[in-house]
Design an enzyme around this catalytic site. Structure first.
Site, PDB file in Angstrom:
ATOM      1  CG  ASP A 106      -0.212  -0.055   2.553  1.00  0.00           C
ATOM      2  OD1 ASP A 106       0.738  -0.850   2.673  1.00  0.00           O
ATOM      3  OD2 ASP A 106      -0.575   0.700   3.475  1.00  0.00           O
ATOM      4  CG  ASP A 161       7.002   4.570   2.639  1.00  0.00           C
ATOM      5  OD1 ASP A 161       7.058   3.357   2.850  1.00  0.00           O
ATOM      6  OD2 ASP A 161       6.408   5.361   3.393  1.00  0.00           O
ATOM      7  CD  GLU A 220       2.539   4.301   4.513  1.00  0.00           C
ATOM      8  OE1 GLU A 220       2.474   4.924   5.591  1.00  0.00           O
ATOM      9  OE2 GLU A 220       3.558   4.274   3.812  1.00  0.00           O
ATOM     10  CD  GLU A 252       8.441   1.130   5.788  1.00  0.00           C
ATOM     11  OE1 GLU A 252       8.572   2.112   5.034  1.00  0.00           O
ATOM     12  OE2 GLU A 252       7.357   0.571   6.007  1.00  0.00           O
TER      13      GLU A 252
HETATM   14 ZN    ZN Z   1       6.604   2.484   4.411  1.00  0.00          ZN
END
Ligand code: ZN
Length: 338
Positions: free
Chosen positions: A53, A82, A110, A135
């Site tokens: 996502d 990201d 998220e 990340e």
């Molecule tokens: Zn992230």
């Protein structure tokens, strides 16, 4: 993936289906939604973990946020940094070696991290001795994270006409007094990578009209705390400071974690991420899905290409050479866990 991201995380997962099958992977998906999927090849001990996502596009873009445009040596778009870029690196690393490998993908990082909980609860991490959360860290190795504690404070009183406040009980003033007592509450300790715990007053609401005595008032506090501190203790101390008239409820929580620099995963990640110029161990002030996996006893590191400062911005992008470095590091890690 960047183009598919406009259709949501399931469309991103669909893009990965063919390349992962071609690289010898088979999927297992959680029954519960939001879903997580583990792609596995061989007897994997290491999982590369990412979220499919992305945050909403927002405003201000000068390039197509869903275009996947290549320019200035970078790939541009929402999710490039990201963290669809890291997921692309996972796949390319898996293609570069025949080592056993698990790629664990979630769909709500998220917004809630429920998919990570489902993955744990349904056994998708079985056999896994280390999780690499991709990340963006600029290839520094994250080995610690602050815990997150979101609290709602409520004061109740009795309303009255603003000209006769003595007939009411002003909840706003009760709350303000409690907050000033709480503001002075010391949050002890200092962590070499994370610094100090913090507390931020994020929202404050009371009253509908200037000529009324408000009957209720609420505030939300965002506490970021250190490994070794206990959320229950923080809440108990807040209740004590706030006084009896203030209700304190926890409305969201992620646990802190810390991995020793001597842990096999930390060593392997630092070795793998090194490009000869040295690599840094890092503490993160925000939470990742490691806050779900690490408390379950699974060692985690956070390691990914891309500049964290570009995540969630209108200029999100990732340099091609960062992607190449990511692929090399993940492939080295897979070899180390062969
Ligand atoms: Zn992230």
């Amino acid at each position: 993936m960047l183009r598919a991201a406009s259709q949501g995380p399931d469309a991103v997962l669909a893009v990965l289906d063919a390349p992962l099958r071609a690289a010898g992977f088979t999927p297992r998906t959680t029954r519960a939604l939001p879903r997580a999927v583990r792609w596995s090849r061989g007897d994997a001990r290491l999982a590369l973990s990412g979220h499919a996502d992305v945050v909403p596009v927002g405003e201000g873009w000068r390039r197509d946020p869903h275009g996947g445009e290549l320019a200035e040596g970078r790939v541009w778009g929402r999710g490039a940094c990201d963290m669809l870029g890291s997921i692309a690196c996972f796949v390319a690393a898996a293609e570069a070696t025949d080592a056993p490998c698990a790629i664990l993908l979630t769909t709500d990082e998220e917004t809630g991290m429920k998919a990570a909980e489902h993955a744990l609860g349904e056994g998708l991490l079985s056999g896994i001795e280390g999780v690499v959360i991709g990340e963006p860290t600029g290839m520094a190795v994250g080995i610690a994270e602050k815990g997150v504690l979101w609290l709602r404070l409520t004061a109740r009183g009795r309303n009255a006409h603003g000209s006769m406040p003595e007939l009411g009980d002003n909840a706003a003033q009760r709350l303000v007094r409690a907050l000033s007592r709480i503001e002075g509450m010391p949050l002890e300790g200092e962590h070499p990578l994370l610094g100090r715990a913090t507390m931020n007053l994020g929202t404050l609401r009371a009253g509908d009209a200037v000529n009324q005595v408000p009957a209720s008032a609420t505030a939300e506090l965002d506490v970021r705390y250190l490994p070794g501190m206990r959320a229950d203790d923080i809440v108990a101390r807040l209740r004590e400071r706030g006084g009896e008239a203030i209700e304190v409820e926890v409305h969201s929580q992620h646990l802190p974690f810390e991995l020793s620099l001597d842990a096999p995963l930390a060593r392997a990640a630092l070795d793998a991420a090194s490009d000869g110029s040295g690599v840094r161990a890092l503490g993160l002030p925000y939470g990742t899905e490691a806050s779900k996996y690490a408390p379950a006893g699974i060692p985690c590191v956070i390691l990914g290409p891309g500049e964290p400062g570009l995540a969630h911005t209108d200029r999100e992008s990732i340099p091609l050479d960062a992607l190449a470095r990511g692929v090399a590091a993940y492939a080295r890690l897979l070899e180390a866990y062969r």
